[in-house]
Design a protein around this motif. Structure first.
Motif, PDB file in Angstrom:
ATOM      1  N   ARG A  35       1.597  11.262 -11.489  1.00  0.00           N
ATOM      2  CA  ARG A  35       0.382  10.470 -10.849  1.00  0.00           C
ATOM      3  C   ARG A  35       0.952  10.114  -9.533  1.00  0.00           C
ATOM      4  NH1 ARG A  35      -2.401   4.812 -13.152  1.00  0.00           N
ATOM      5  NH2 ARG A  35      -3.616   4.377 -11.399  1.00  0.00           N
ATOM      6  N   THR A  37       1.082   7.974  -5.722  1.00  0.00           N
ATOM      7  CA  THR A  37       0.440   7.139  -4.841  1.00  0.00           C
ATOM      8  C   THR A  37       1.184   7.388  -3.697  1.00  0.00           C
ATOM      9  OG1 THR A  37      -0.048   5.695  -6.821  1.00  0.00           O
ATOM     10  CG2 THR A  37       0.028   4.787  -4.274  1.00  0.00           C
ATOM     11  N   PHE A  51      -8.160   1.933   0.464  1.00  0.00           N
ATOM     12  CA  PHE A  51      -7.638   2.962  -0.576  1.00  0.00           C
ATOM     13  C   PHE A  51      -8.680   4.134  -0.437  1.00  0.00           C
ATOM     14  CE2 PHE A  51      -7.266  -1.433  -2.210  1.00  0.00           C
ATOM     15  CZ  PHE A  51      -6.250  -1.475  -2.724  1.00  0.00           C
ATOM     16  N   ASP A  52      -8.238   5.206  -0.597  1.00  0.00           N
ATOM     17  CA  ASP A  52      -8.989   6.501  -0.451  1.00  0.00           C
ATOM     18  C   ASP A  52      -8.222   7.475  -1.637  1.00  0.00           C
ATOM     19  OD1 ASP A  52      -7.459   8.709   1.588  1.00  0.00           O
ATOM     20  OD2 ASP A  52      -7.357   6.316   2.298  1.00  0.00           O
ATOM     21  N   GLU A  53      -8.758   8.826  -1.689  1.00  0.00           N
ATOM     22  CA  GLU A  53      -8.242   9.719  -2.479  1.00  0.00           C
ATOM     23  C   GLU A  53      -8.386  11.093  -1.724  1.00  0.00           C
ATOM     24  OE1 GLU A  53      -9.434  12.097  -6.519  1.00  0.00           O
ATOM     25  OE2 GLU A  53      -8.776   9.752  -6.686  1.00  0.00           O
ATOM     26  N   THR A  58      -3.899   9.560  -4.429  1.00  0.00           N
ATOM     27  CA  THR A  58      -4.238   8.220  -4.112  1.00  0.00           C
ATOM     28  C   THR A  58      -3.548   7.745  -2.996  1.00  0.00           C
ATOM     29  OG1 THR A  58      -4.908   7.571  -6.615  1.00  0.00           O
ATOM     30  CG2 THR A  58      -4.686   5.879  -4.897  1.00  0.00           C
ATOM     31  N   TRP A  60      -2.708   4.435  -0.538  1.00  0.00           N
ATOM     32  CA  TRP A  60      -2.935   3.216   0.007  1.00  0.00           C
ATOM     33  C   TRP A  60      -2.614   3.008   1.389  1.00  0.00           C
ATOM     34  CZ3 TRP A  60       0.357   0.036  -4.505  1.00  0.00           C
ATOM     35  CH2 TRP A  60      -0.410   0.153  -5.601  1.00  0.00           C
TER      36      TRP A  60
END
Length: 404
Positions: A35, A37, A51-53, A58, A60
């Motif tokens: 996972r 970030t 926040f976006d993807e 993910t 930040w």
């Protein structure tokens, strides 16, 4: 594992090679079951944190002042504040179980405080992807005095960034040797630059290629894409363009940003170059389509360097099977790697006649260009795959997690 990747520039807005490489690493780690970030600054946003993807990653984004394509004082001030602004924005989200490992990218050298905060709260290891020995190269270039207050200032943050790393990855054997001579007490290893191995997909029928836009349909295009700054010694490539004016179909196309953009345009005007074009930065997608449309990949490194960099732009050239033509500082093992694998011609910066001779050989022999381009792609697959890099970092974090 829950992994956090930290970098000072990221997609989709960035046009820089480092941002592209780090996203490729993030995607590969995600595909391997982790996972991911990403923490990165954004000077455009008004909120302290957004926040976006992107492709399952993910992101930040914390509010920051601009650190790219701005004056040196403004950049240094805003980079100094990166860790403080980042931790102020994200600290309420970081719990002891939030992250199992940290991967951070230098440049910038100012991530030490942020990495320390996350390590302490999550009790996890950190891997530093070190791509730029700053401020060493600035001192080598004579831009900064070795014992000046500003050099000592940068050295403090440089050491702080190194201290937080459980392990440090450098891009070449020679760089590893140099780093160990300068900083003998840090655990480090070779971690080569990397790239996704898939060439760009063919553009749609209505796509207007760079050849069509600039009227270069019948030209042999020598392409430089990336940072245009002091570390590259762009006058070196401009001298090559001037010397190639006698070759009617040779054209030099430079795309990028940096401190020497004004210089290259001034030289083009001063020398009356009619075989040169400059474009400012384009999107990553557009950049890859341009790479698929040119003939030869150019690069240059300042002769003053003691560090032995492997510019990330070369991997983009190799993905599209372009022969590589360029100059390096004395002792750079990149010269041996490229020349021995027949992936192009690399010379020592200052060997202008040799560089010109190689440029002419590639100009006159299309079969040589194609053969060296194929060799460049083969070398990429063998030495610079994102899969092998992800495996190495993953193993380091897993091995060190229990000891933190």
């Amino acid at each position: 594992m829950n992994l956090v990747l930290i970098i000072d520039d990221y997609l989709p807005h960035s046009t820089r090679v480092g941002a592209k490489m780090f996203h490729e690493l993030a995607v590969e780690l995600h595909l391997r079951g982790h996972r991911i970030t990403v923490i990165t600054p954004d000077f455009r946003q008004k909120a302290a944190l957004s926040f976006d993807e992107i492709d399952g990653i993910t992101v930040w984004r914390f509010k920051s002042g601009p650190i790219k394509d701005v004056g040196k004082i403004c950049r240094a001030s805003n980079e100094t504040l990166l860790s403080y602004r980042a931790w102020g924005a994200i600290s309420h989200l970081v719990k002891p179980e939030t992250f199992d490992g940290i991967i951070y990218y230098s440049p910038s050298i100012f991530w030490g405080r942020l990495v320390k905060h996350i390590k302490q709260r999550c009790r996890c290891p950190a891997y530093l992807v070190l791509r730029d020995l700053f401020p060493q190269w600035v001192i080598d270039a004579g831009i900064m005095k070795k014992r000046s207050p500003i050099a000592k200032y940068f050295r403090y943050f440089e050491r702080d960034a190194y201290r937080q790393a459980t392990r440090i990855g450098l891009m070449s054997d020679k760089n590893l040797q140099l780093f160990r001579s300068l900083h003998p007490n840090y655990p480090c290893e070779v971690l080569r630059n990397w790239a996704d191995l898939q060439p760009v997909k063919k553009a749609s029928a209505d796509y207007l290629s760079v050849r069509q836009r600039l009227g270069l349909q019948d030209k042999v295009i020598y392409f430089y894409g990336g940072n245009i700054g002091h570390a590259q010694d762009m006058a070196n490539l401009m001298r090559l363009a001037r010397s190639m004016q006698q070759e009617e179909k040779a054209h030099f196309l430079f795309i990028g940003q940096g401190d020497e953009v004004q210089l290259i345009n001034q030289l083009a005007q001063q020398w009356g170059l009619n075989n040169f074009s400059y474009l400012s930065s384009v999107s990553q997608d557009e950049f890859r389509h341009i790479l698929a449309d040119v003939d030869i990949g150019l690069f240059s490194l300042s002769a003053q360097h003691t560090a032995h960099n492997f510019p990330g732009k070369l991997l983009g050239y190799m993905v599209e099977s372009l022969p590589i033509l360029g100059s390096v500082n004395q002792g750079n093992d990149l010269q041996e790697i490229i020349n021995q694998h027949h992936a192009g011609f690399i010379h020592i910066n200052g060997e202008d006649e040799k560089l010109l001779s190689s440029a002419k050989a590639l100009y006159h022999d299309i079969s040589l260009r194609r053969k060296m381009g194929r060799s460049a792609y083969t070398l990429l697959c063998k030495e610079f795959s994102v899969t092998s890099v992800a495996q190495l970092i993953e193993k380091s974090l897993e091995d060190n997690h229990a000891s933190v």
